[in-house]
Design a protein around this motif. Structure first.
Motif, PDB file in Angstrom:
ATOM      1  N   HIS A  16      25.604  34.579  45.676  1.00  0.00           N
ATOM      2  CA  HIS A  16      26.361  35.874  46.371  1.00  0.00           C
ATOM      3  C   HIS A  16      27.717  35.704  46.015  1.00  0.00           C
ATOM      4  N   HIS A  17      28.372  34.599  46.259  1.00  0.00           N
ATOM      5  CA  HIS A  17      29.918  34.381  45.903  1.00  0.00           C
ATOM      6  C   HIS A  17      30.129  34.553  44.578  1.00  0.00           C
ATOM      7  N   HIS A  21      32.104  38.015  44.599  1.00  0.00           N
ATOM      8  CA  HIS A  21      33.425  37.698  45.233  1.00  0.00           C
ATOM      9  C   HIS A  21      34.615  36.878  44.312  1.00  0.00           C
ATOM     10  N   ARG A  22      33.718  36.216  43.270  1.00  0.00           N
ATOM     11  CA  ARG A  22      35.028  35.563  42.348  1.00  0.00           C
ATOM     12  C   ARG A  22      35.410  36.426  41.396  1.00  0.00           C
ATOM     13  N   PHE A  23      36.813  36.254  41.388  1.00  0.00           N
ATOM     14  CA  PHE A  23      37.553  37.276  40.324  1.00  0.00           C
ATOM     15  C   PHE A  23      37.549  36.769  38.917  1.00  0.00           C
ATOM     16  N   HIS A  24      37.166  37.514  38.127  1.00  0.00           N
ATOM     17  CA  HIS A  24      37.180  37.523  36.666  1.00  0.00           C
ATOM     18  C   HIS A  24      38.156  38.147  35.907  1.00  0.00           C
ATOM     19  N   THR A  25      39.242  37.533  35.426  1.00  0.00           N
ATOM     20  CA  THR A  25      40.262  37.937  34.731  1.00  0.00           C
ATOM     21  C   THR A  25      39.809  39.038  33.628  1.00  0.00           C
ATOM     22  N   SER A  28      38.809  42.181  35.432  1.00  0.00           N
ATOM     23  CA  SER A  28      39.793  42.508  36.624  1.00  0.00           C
ATOM     24  C   SER A  28      38.972  42.656  37.882  1.00  0.00           C
ATOM     25  N   GLY A  29      37.959  41.910  38.031  1.00  0.00           N
ATOM     26  CA  GLY A  29      37.494  41.977  39.277  1.00  0.00           C
ATOM     27  C   GLY A  29      36.272  41.057  39.366  1.00  0.00           C
ATOM     28  N   PRO A  30      35.561  41.138  40.496  1.00  0.00           N
ATOM     29  CA  PRO A  30      33.992  40.626  40.734  1.00  0.00           C
ATOM     30  C   PRO A  30      33.157  41.333  39.680  1.00  0.00           C
ATOM     31  N   ALA A  32      30.053  41.882  39.916  1.00  0.00           N
ATOM     32  CA  ALA A  32      29.309  42.859  40.723  1.00  0.00           C
ATOM     33  C   ALA A  32      29.858  44.323  40.528  1.00  0.00           C
ATOM     34  N   THR A  33      31.285  44.473  40.509  1.00  0.00           N
ATOM     35  CA  THR A  33      31.888  45.764  40.366  1.00  0.00           C
ATOM     36  C   THR A  33      31.746  46.183  39.411  1.00  0.00           C
ATOM     37  N   ARG A  34      31.132  45.852  38.212  1.00  0.00           N
ATOM     38  CA  ARG A  34      30.585  46.388  36.726  1.00  0.00           C
ATOM     39  C   ARG A  34      29.395  46.711  36.765  1.00  0.00           C
ATOM     40  N   VAL A  35      28.330  46.444  37.702  1.00  0.00           N
ATOM     41  CA  VAL A  35      26.979  46.722  37.631  1.00  0.00           C
ATOM     42  C   VAL A  35      26.652  47.996  38.586  1.00  0.00           C
TER      43      VAL A  35
END
Length: 43
Positions: A16-17, A21-25, A28-30, A32-35
């Protein structure tokens, strides 16, 4: 971990983390924000 049981119990929280929650440069975000609809809340 001192046992396979401990590793299996820790995996869902780690996953889950990793996905939410982990930031991917590079994005520019986790991740999960891309899916869209990763959590399955929408049909």
């Amino acid at each position: 971990y001192t046992s396979e049981t401990q590793r299996r119990q820790a995996f869902p929280e780690w996953l889950h983390h990793y996905n939410h929650h982990r930031f991917h440069t590079a994005i520019s975000g986790p991740p999960a924000t891309r899916v869209p609809n990763l959590s399955g809340q929408y049909s």
